[in-house]
Design an enzyme around this catalytic site. Sequence first.
Site, PDB file in Angstrom:
ATOM      1  N   SER A 115      -0.389  -1.161   3.302  1.00  0.00           N
ATOM      2  CA  SER A 115      -1.433  -0.293   3.844  1.00  0.00           C
ATOM      3  C   SER A 115      -2.290  -1.090   4.823  1.00  0.00           C
ATOM      4  O   SER A 115      -2.968  -2.042   4.434  1.00  0.00           O
ATOM      5  CB  SER A 115      -2.303   0.256   2.715  1.00  0.00           C
ATOM      6  OG  SER A 115      -3.488   0.782   3.286  1.00  0.00           O
TER       7      SER A 115
ATOM      8  N   HIS B  51       1.958   1.900   6.234  1.00  0.00           N
ATOM      9  CA  HIS B  51       1.139   2.969   5.669  1.00  0.00           C
ATOM     10  C   HIS B  51      -0.211   3.000   6.388  1.00  0.00           C
ATOM     11  O   HIS B  51      -0.910   1.983   6.468  1.00  0.00           O
ATOM     12  CB  HIS B  51       0.954   2.712   4.175  1.00  0.00           C
ATOM     13  CG  HIS B  51       0.253   3.814   3.451  1.00  0.00           C
ATOM     14  ND1 HIS B  51       0.905   4.952   2.998  1.00  0.00           N
ATOM     15  CD2 HIS B  51      -1.043   3.962   3.089  1.00  0.00           C
ATOM     16  CE1 HIS B  51       0.030   5.740   2.392  1.00  0.00           C
ATOM     17  NE2 HIS B  51      -1.164   5.168   2.431  1.00  0.00           N
TER      18      HIS B  51
ATOM     19  N   ASP C  82      -3.868   4.859   6.700  1.00  0.00           N
ATOM     20  CA  ASP C  82      -4.817   5.684   5.944  1.00  0.00           C
ATOM     21  C   ASP C  82      -5.857   6.313   6.852  1.00  0.00           C
ATOM     22  O   ASP C  82      -6.724   5.622   7.390  1.00  0.00           O
ATOM     23  CB  ASP C  82      -5.507   4.817   4.889  1.00  0.00           C
ATOM     24  CG  ASP C  82      -4.570   4.469   3.752  1.00  0.00           C
ATOM     25  OD1 ASP C  82      -4.012   5.407   3.151  1.00  0.00           O
ATOM     26  OD2 ASP C  82      -4.385   3.269   3.483  1.00  0.00           O
TER      27      ASP C  82
ATOM     28  N   MET D 239      -9.031   8.707   7.143  1.00  0.00           N
ATOM     29  CA  MET D 239     -10.119   9.233   6.307  1.00  0.00           C
ATOM     30  C   MET D 239     -11.216   9.800   7.201  1.00  0.00           C
ATOM     31  O   MET D 239     -11.531   9.222   8.245  1.00  0.00           O
ATOM     32  CB  MET D 239     -10.716   8.112   5.452  1.00  0.00           C
ATOM     33  CG  MET D 239      -9.686   7.376   4.614  1.00  0.00           C
ATOM     34  SD  MET D 239     -10.490   6.186   3.519  1.00  0.00           S
ATOM     35  CE  MET D 239      -9.052   5.311   2.890  1.00  0.00           C
TER      36      MET D 239
ATOM     37  N   HIS E  54      -1.032   8.854   6.019  1.00  0.00           N
ATOM     38  CA  HIS E  54      -1.628   9.481   4.835  1.00  0.00           C
ATOM     39  C   HIS E  54      -2.955  10.108   5.262  1.00  0.00           C
ATOM     40  O   HIS E  54      -3.923   9.396   5.519  1.00  0.00           O
ATOM     41  CB  HIS E  54      -1.825   8.373   3.777  1.00  0.00           C
ATOM     42  CG  HIS E  54      -2.472   8.818   2.516  1.00  0.00           C
ATOM     43  ND1 HIS E  54      -2.917   7.917   1.561  1.00  0.00           N
ATOM     44  CD2 HIS E  54      -2.748  10.052   2.020  1.00  0.00           C
ATOM     45  CE1 HIS E  54      -3.440   8.580   0.543  1.00  0.00           C
ATOM     46  NE2 HIS E  54      -3.353   9.875   0.799  1.00  0.00           N
TER      47      HIS E  54
ATOM     48  N   MET F 261      -6.159  11.753   4.565  1.00  0.00           N
ATOM     49  CA  MET F 261      -7.188  12.052   3.565  1.00  0.00           C
ATOM     50  C   MET F 261      -8.310  12.759   4.295  1.00  0.00           C
ATOM     51  O   MET F 261      -9.406  12.218   4.480  1.00  0.00           O
ATOM     52  CB  MET F 261      -7.658  10.749   2.905  1.00  0.00           C
ATOM     53  CG  MET F 261      -6.632  10.191   1.922  1.00  0.00           C
ATOM     54  SD  MET F 261      -6.900   8.450   1.550  1.00  0.00           S
ATOM     55  CE  MET F 261      -6.075   7.711   2.956  1.00  0.00           C
TER      56      MET F 261
ATOM     57  N   MET G  71      -1.550   9.386  -6.122  1.00  0.00           N
ATOM     58  CA  MET G  71      -2.692   8.466  -5.968  1.00  0.00           C
ATOM     59  C   MET G  71      -2.978   7.804  -7.317  1.00  0.00           C
ATOM     60  O   MET G  71      -3.182   8.485  -8.320  1.00  0.00           O
ATOM     61  CB  MET G  71      -3.952   9.215  -5.515  1.00  0.00           C
ATOM     62  CG  MET G  71      -3.977   9.659  -4.064  1.00  0.00           C
ATOM     63  SD  MET G  71      -3.647   8.376  -2.831  1.00  0.00           S
ATOM     64  CE  MET G  71      -4.919   7.149  -3.191  1.00  0.00           C
TER      65      MET G  71
ATOM     66  N   ASP H 148       0.241   4.929  -4.562  1.00  0.00           N
ATOM     67  CA  ASP H 148      -0.736   4.337  -3.653  1.00  0.00           C
ATOM     68  C   ASP H 148      -2.050   4.083  -4.386  1.00  0.00           C
ATOM     69  O   ASP H 148      -2.665   5.016  -4.896  1.00  0.00           O
ATOM     70  CB  ASP H 148      -0.948   5.322  -2.488  1.00  0.00           C
ATOM     71  CG  ASP H 148      -1.886   4.812  -1.413  1.00  0.00           C
ATOM     72  OD1 ASP H 148      -2.282   3.630  -1.455  1.00  0.00           O
ATOM     73  OD2 ASP H 148      -2.217   5.610  -0.511  1.00  0.00           O
TER      74      ASP H 148
HETATM   75  C1  DX5 Z   1      -6.828   4.481  -0.646  1.00  0.00           C
HETATM   76  C2  DX5 Z   1      -5.689   4.413   0.333  1.00  0.00           C
HETATM   77  C3  DX5 Z   1      -4.746   3.334   0.052  1.00  0.00           C
HETATM   78  C4  DX5 Z   1      -5.350   1.960   0.071  1.00  0.00           C
HETATM   79  C5  DX5 Z   1      -4.642   1.142  -0.968  1.00  0.00           C
HETATM   80  O1  DX5 Z   1      -7.549   5.622  -0.463  1.00  0.00           O
HETATM   81  O2  DX5 Z   1      -4.962   5.631   0.351  1.00  0.00           O
HETATM   82  O3  DX5 Z   1      -3.582   3.395   0.872  1.00  0.00           O
HETATM   83  O4  DX5 Z   1      -5.253   1.310   1.298  1.00  0.00           O
HETATM   84  O5  DX5 Z   1      -5.245  -0.095  -1.040  1.00  0.00           O
HETATM   85  P1  DX5 Z   1      -5.037  -1.055  -2.270  1.00  0.00           P
HETATM   86  O6  DX5 Z   1      -3.577  -1.383  -2.297  1.00  0.00           O
HETATM   87  O7  DX5 Z   1      -5.907  -2.196  -1.941  1.00  0.00           O
HETATM   88  O8  DX5 Z   1      -5.462  -0.287  -3.489  1.00  0.00           O
HETATM   89 ZN    ZN Z   2      -2.956   5.620   1.434  1.00  0.00          ZN
END
Ligand code: DX5
Ligand code: ZN
Length: 223
Positions: free
Chosen positions: A14, A39, A41, A43, A72, A74, A143, A182
């Site tokens: 990620s 990956h 993320d 947000m 991903h 979010m 998750m 994840d």
């Molecule tokens: C959290 C993200 C993850 C995050 C995971 O909301 O969706 O992808 O980056 O990070 P670690 O592996 O540090 O938990």
């Molecule tokens: Zn993620």
Amino acid sequence: MTPIPNRRPLIAPSLLSCDFARIAEEVRAVEEAGADLLHVDVMDGHFVPNITIGPLIVEAIKRHAARPLDVHLMITDPDRYLAAFRDAGADILTVHWEACPHLHRSVQAIHAMDIPAGVSINPATPVSLLRDIIGDIEMVLIMSVNPGFGGQRFIPRALEKISELRTMADAAGRKDLRIEVDGGVTRDNAAELLRAGADILVSGSAVFRSGDYTAYIASLRQS
Ligand code: DX5
Ligand code: ZN
């Protein structure tokens, strides 16, 4: 549709935990270290309390990436942004069950752009709610932390959810459904996650804080 690579497991670092000031180098480094997917993320400060990256940065990452971008989302109302992220270079798009009142339509919109669709569920969302969508998607993202931040502690209940989903998918004739996990994934829990039925391990802080991406990714894969 370009399929999700067939190898098992797939390791998806990620980028949330990478050094964003050196993102091109970080992308190259994790790819050379053996990453199968990148990956990404996204947000929005509404669906989750944090704000990260938008299509502009995804496009910048894409310019330096050889591996598929596993994006991903979010975000609230992801339908509004699916095309923007696809145009920016997403190779897989995952939306949250909790953010999609018309989930089947969101999945259709992703497929209309010729890429695999994933659906993610938060820690408090039961696997059973996926029953009527697993026939239509390529991947489920379980998750194992509450989404929003890297570096949180793994919630063990995710293991049972993965097994339950694997059983449900097999019974539905979907042995090919990919299960991605994840949040809080490290080399200490990777083996049990794979045993429970996960195919894709996302790992952010553990990989990027390891000091040796190659060794760490190999240890996740060999778990
Ligand atoms: C959290 C993200 C993850 C995050 C995971 O909301 O969706 O992808 O980056 O990070 P670690 O592996 O540090 O938990
Ligand atoms: Zn993620």
